[in-house]
Write a protein that holds these residues in place. Sequence first.
Motif, PDB file in Angstrom:
ATOM      1  N   GLY B  13       6.245  -3.968  -2.154  1.00 22.90           N
ATOM      2  CA  GLY B  13       6.297  -3.717  -0.716  1.00 22.90           C
ATOM      3  C   GLY B  13       5.115  -2.945  -0.161  1.00 22.90           C
ATOM      4  N   GLU B  14       4.160  -2.607  -1.014  1.00 21.18           N
ATOM      5  CA  GLU B  14       2.986  -1.866  -0.563  1.00 21.18           C
ATOM      6  C   GLU B  14       1.773  -2.787  -0.543  1.00 21.18           C
ATOM      7  N   PRO B  15       1.022  -2.769   0.535  1.00 21.58           N
ATOM      8  CA  PRO B  15      -0.152  -3.633   0.602  1.00 21.58           C
ATOM      9  C   PRO B  15      -1.214  -3.214  -0.398  1.00 21.58           C
ATOM     10  N   VAL B  16      -1.797  -4.197  -1.075  1.00 19.82           N
ATOM     11  CA  VAL B  16      -2.838  -3.880  -2.040  1.00 19.82           C
ATOM     12  C   VAL B  16      -4.143  -4.630  -1.804  1.00 19.82           C
ATOM     13  N   PHE B  17      -4.047  -5.705  -1.039  1.00 20.62           N
ATOM     14  CA  PHE B  17      -5.282  -6.444  -0.835  1.00 20.62           C
ATOM     15  C   PHE B  17      -5.218  -7.272   0.436  1.00 20.62           C
TER      16      PHE B  17
END
Lengths: 109, 109
Positions: B13-17
């Motif tokens: 659920g966390e943006p990484v790219f």
Amino acid sequence: MEIKSKLWIEVNGEPVFGRGRRFLLHAIDTYGSINQAAKEINISYRKAWSYIKAMEERLGIKLVKRQAGGRNGGGAVLTEDAREFLKKYEQMEEGIRETVDEKFKKIFY
Amino acid sequence: MEIKSKLWIEVNGEPVFGRGRRFLLHAIDTYGSINQAAKEINISYRKAWSYIKAMEERLGIKLVKRQAGGRNGGGAVLTEDAREFLKKYEQMEEGIRETVDEKFKKIFY
DNA sequence: ATTCCGTTATGACTTTTATGCATAACGCAT
DNA sequence: ATGCGTTATGCATAAAAGTCATAACGGAAT
């Protein structure tokens, strides 16, 4: 790891329409009330109201006809313009997410 | 009125790219320095650094090999993993925006 | 050894944006 | 009149994003 995509419309660099607002208008259409609609899609009334205000201002179109007070306390209905806009946006969105998901799977797995 | 689209990858659920980080990695590859890269793509060094940190933590992959101090003050280079990831993402992104723009024009004009 | 340079690395502060809370006003029905 | 559920907003709070200042690094030149 999962892919996410977002689609929205801007006017003068300001966002005026996206998935969240689409859900909102849709729910208003269904429930005849901003308040009820907001609950249904799990945002605060305050936020829903801000969305509508911003959309109408930036688009220069009246989207929601509201009435405070009266039978059942009042309510809100979509204007014809809103329905038209909503329809176009849904067409727009259709298929995009699927395309993205497919591509993602093909490349990352 | 214009359409915008965004594509990004999430982990838990966390943006990484996304596009911004893509530009950043690309620029680091070109300039061999986070600092220089940040200037080039018009973000602060602080932000660039935070991006990298978050990406590496969430992805669990070392993306940028850094050295503070030394000849020319140091610098940064992409790891092989980073290059691979970047390449996949670019493939992923390719064509999506065009598809969206086309669809938008067809429907809204 | 000492100084210099441009870099990485972070904490702390400020500004902006988003969210939530409280309250007023509305108007039909009872 | 009173009650009800709605719309409408100002205001306070929280969260996120952005900015600034400063430390540490280590090879090279002095």
